[in-house]
Scaffold this active site. Structure first.
Site, PDB file in Angstrom:
ATOM      1  N   SER A 174      63.635  45.348  35.752  1.00  0.00           N
ATOM      2  CA  SER A 174      64.039  44.062  35.185  1.00  0.00           C
ATOM      3  C   SER A 174      63.129  43.520  34.095  1.00  0.00           C
ATOM      4  CB  SER A 174      64.138  43.024  36.306  1.00  0.00           C
ATOM      5  OG  SER A 174      62.894  42.874  36.968  1.00  0.00           O
ATOM      6  N   HIS A 202      70.091  44.430  38.319  1.00  0.00           N
ATOM      7  CA  HIS A 202      70.312  44.372  36.870  1.00  0.00           C
ATOM      8  C   HIS A 202      71.200  45.511  36.369  1.00  0.00           C
ATOM      9  CE1 HIS A 202      67.331  41.165  36.087  1.00  0.00           C
ATOM     10  NE2 HIS A 202      66.796  41.635  37.201  1.00  0.00           N
ATOM     11  N   LYS A 233      73.538  37.747  38.315  1.00  0.00           N
ATOM     12  CA  LYS A 233      73.440  38.320  36.963  1.00  0.00           C
ATOM     13  C   LYS A 233      74.861  38.500  36.405  1.00  0.00           C
ATOM     14  CE  LYS A 233      69.089  39.093  38.328  1.00  0.00           C
ATOM     15  NZ  LYS A 233      68.553  38.607  39.607  1.00  0.00           N
TER      16      LYS A 233
END
Length: 391
Positions: A174, A202, A233
């Protein structure tokens, strides 16, 4: 003053940066200060999508604002079960389990799937939630150098061959934006009879078919035992999940303390994640747009002379290698109209401080160009060296 208060009173590091006017945290986002947002993890750009907002509102109308209890007791809705079923099918595992936050997935899963006499092996750049999970575990912990497969193998060789050995890694790291070497990790898993857990926080939405993540990207989903993801996300909500075989999910459902003893996901956040998952699968152009703008941005930042490490994703680190200048460039960029995030220890090594640029499917080339120019200008004003521009 008590001993606790005396200790707390000595913590003045934030105040030093506040007084210097470069404190970069808890910035209020309002409608008065217009900036280009390059600090969000909303890779699909869905957080304001009307369909998702409407789904959340409808869930509130039907179920209320919360469940007032844990999934274990009174907090399981048919909506939770539906989302879990669709996530399991999407990821390619038997079953999935939803947690209230992504952090509580890792801290609750890593801490309880292995026991005394077993081993947890972690990449030294794994997320803090993985770190906290292994700290809570009774298993022996072995760290390996970032993406160093020789070091991972040497650590596996130290383990009792008859004990459980779980390798835990981010799929997409990340802060640095690089990928775990999952095919090589799978080879080591098979050679040493280990297990693998991959954090796809992610990777979901970004890599793989329809955004299924890095495991799908590398074609190793069947060889990875546990796959974790978040809703905060690409899925435009809050919460997280773990997907695995039915026996592992059965164990976690009755043993994972952050699942059993936390209030369940709110109806609104569950419905929002479910709708975002549908959009992810039916609008492939979003992922395509993300990669078009990502490839363009990578070229532009490299061409401008920024040091971006091994990034091959929408996460682009711009290395500063000085904590104070990292804060300063963040502040300058913000004042000039670009929102980015600073990364300092413990999120990175002391010599690797950086500012983190994160791209969304909704960004344009013009916005990227503006960000590159403003950041290059800010770096130069602070004496942060850039490389030679590429022709």
């Amino acid at each position: 003053m008590g001993l606790l208060q005396e200790k707390m009173s000595k913590f003045r590091e934030p105040q030093k940066y506040m007084n210097a006017g470069i404190y970069p945290y808890f910035r209020e986002i309002d409608s008065h200060h217009k900036v280009l947002m390059f600090g969000s993890n909303s890779y699909m750009g869905l957080t304001y999508d009307k369909r998702i907002c409407d789904a959340a509102k409808k869930a509130i109308d039907k179920y209320g604002t919360g469940c007032a209890g844990s999934r274990f007791l009174n907090g399981t809705l048919d909506l939770h079960v539906k989302l879990e079923g669709e996530l399991a099918e999407f990821i390619g595992k038997d079953e999935a389990l939803c947690y209230s936050t992504g952090f509580s997935v890792n801290s609750g899963v890593v801490s309880c799937v292995t026991g005394r006499g077993d081993y947890i092996l972690c990449d030294d750049r794994d997320h803090a939630s993985i770190v906290d999970g292994r700290r809570l575990s009774f298993s022996e912990f072995l760290r390996y150098k970032h993406n160093d497969m020789e070091h991972l193998e040497s650590q596996l060789m130290r383990c009792n061959p008859d004990a459980i050995k779980m390798i835990v890694t981010d799929g997409l790291f990340s802060m640095e934006g690089d990928l775990a070497k999952l095919p090589q990790i799978v080879e080591l898993k098979k050679k040493y009879n280990a297990s693998i857990m991959v954090d796809e926080a992610h990777g979901i939405g970004v890599f793989g078919r329809q955004g299924r993540g890095t495991c799908d990207h590398f074609g190793v989903t069947d060889d990875v035992d546990l796959i974790m993801g978040t809703f905060s996300k690409s899925l435009a909500s809050i919460g997280g999940f773990i997907a695995a075989d039915k026996d592992t999910i059965n164990w976690l459902r009755h043993s994972s303390r952050t699942y059993i003893f936390s209030a369940s996901n709110t109806p609104a956040s569950t419905a929002a994640a479910l709708e975002a998952l549908h959009i992810l699968q039916t609008e492939p152009e979003r992922q395509e747009n993300l990669w078009k703008i990502t490839n363009y941005a990578l070229e532009q930042f490299k061409g401008a002379g920024f040091e971006i490490g091994d990034s091959e994703s929408p996460i682009i680190p711009l290395y500063v290698r000085d904590p104070e200048k990292t804060f300063a460039v963040t502040a300058r960029a913000f004042d000039k109209g670009v929102f980015i995030n600073p990364v300092i220890p413990p999120a990175c090594a002391p010599q690797d401080t950086l500012v983190r640029v994160a791209l969304m499917a909704t960004h344009t080339k013009e916005q990227v160009d503006k960000a590159v120019n403003i950041l290059a200008e800010s770096f130069k004003e602070l004496g942060i060296k850039l490389g030679e521009k590429e022709a």
